[in-house]
Design an enzyme around this catalytic site. Structure first.
Site, mmCIF file in Angstrom:
data_model
loop_
_atom_site.group_PDB
_atom_site.id
_atom_site.type_symbol
_atom_site.label_atom_id
_atom_site.label_comp_id
_atom_site.label_asym_id
_atom_site.label_seq_id
_atom_site.Cartn_x
_atom_site.Cartn_y
_atom_site.Cartn_z
ATOM 1 N N SER A 95 33.465 35.597 37.724
ATOM 2 C CA SER A 95 34.644 36.016 36.976
ATOM 3 C C SER A 95 35.418 34.773 36.506
ATOM 4 O O SER A 95 34.859 33.939 35.810
ATOM 5 C CB SER A 95 35.491 36.950 37.844
ATOM 6 O OG SER A 95 36.426 37.660 37.073
ATOM 7 N N HIS A 223 32.457 45.216 38.732
ATOM 8 C CA HIS A 223 32.818 43.811 38.573
ATOM 9 C C HIS A 223 32.427 42.978 39.791
ATOM 10 O O HIS A 223 32.109 41.798 39.663
ATOM 11 C CB HIS A 223 34.326 43.702 38.319
ATOM 12 C CG HIS A 223 34.756 42.367 37.798
ATOM 13 N ND1 HIS A 223 34.420 41.899 36.545
ATOM 14 C CD2 HIS A 223 35.499 41.379 38.380
ATOM 15 C CE1 HIS A 223 34.942 40.691 36.365
ATOM 16 N NE2 HIS A 223 35.598 40.350 37.460
#
Length: 246
Positions: A95, A223
């Site tokens: 990320s 995610h």
């Protein structure tokens, strides 16, 4: 800030005399070096795993958090200087950490760059644009489902973790990619199949950010798919790092 404060090692590394690959891992926004303990355990026989500890969290909670990705990258570059073992260098970022790893790669020319759950730098991270205050920030962290919800419901804990979260989200929101030299190493792009922040059209442009080979790998999950597939990802990294030591 002492260079030594930036890097953490959780497991015994292979014999330093063999100059094993050093895999440096960069955590997500609000994350800490400890997120990579499971991955480090899986790779301890293959490489020397180092995890970056950003200021403003865990044992560095008393230090001011840094809200600029370029500045974070510069600090890591300086910290890695005395930490190098003479072997190949590989970078893995998840990320926000993928952007920091990329900026470090532009400065250090690693043997491999692994980027996870992150749009290509030239596309920007659109998901942060609607975050206007702490309530929006906390809602977004809940949406991503990578932080213990108990921490987000505890006012005392929120007081400790919010400064780092604010800084990290500001760093991502204000990051601007500038054309220039790109990593020449192979790049591996990892995503979760249900991660709405990284649909194919925002990750495929990672191929623009290396003069080497770029491959894409998708895993079932959101995610934070990495948490569910540590073993599989460790196998991918180990297989891909093996040629780097030859």
């Amino acid at each position: 800030m002492s260079p030594k404060s930036w890097l953490r090692s959780f497991h015994t590394a292979p014999d330093p005399a063999s100059r094993p690959v050093q895999l440096v891992c960069f955590p997500h926004a609000g994350g800490s070096a400890g997120y990579f303990v499971p991955l480090s355990a899986q790779l301890s026989g293959v490489s020397e795993v180092l995890a970056v500890q950003y200021p403003g969290r865990q044992d560095r909670w008393h230090e001011p958090a840094i809200d600029d990705l370029g500045e974070l990258a510069e600090h890591v570059v300086r910290a890695l200087g005395p930490a190098r073992n003479g072997g190949p260098l590989a970078l893995f970022g998840h990320s926000m950490g993928a952007l920091v790893a990329y900026e470090v790669a532009r400065r250090l020319a690693p043997a491999r760059l692994f980027v996870s759950a992150c749009p290509a730098p030239s596309r920007g991270v659109e998901a942060t644009e609607g975050i206007r205050d702490d309530a929006d920030l906390i809602a977004d962290v809940r949406r991503l489902n990578g932080t213990d919800t108990g921490l987000l419901s505890d006012p005392a804990m929120l007081e400790l973790i919010l400064p780092a979260l604010r800084a990290d989200y500001h760093a991502v929101r204000t990051y601007e990619w500038h054309p220039g030299s790109e990593p020449c190493c192979p790049v591996r792009v990892l995503t979760g199949s249900r991660d709405s922040d990284t649909p194919p059209h925002v990750v495929r442009d990672w191929k623009r950010h290396t003069t080497g080979e770029c491959r894409f790998h998708e895993y079932e999950g959101g995610h934070f798919y990495l948490t569910e597939h540590t073993r599989r990802i460790a196998d991918l990294l180990a297989a891909d790092l093996a040629p780097a030591v030859r």
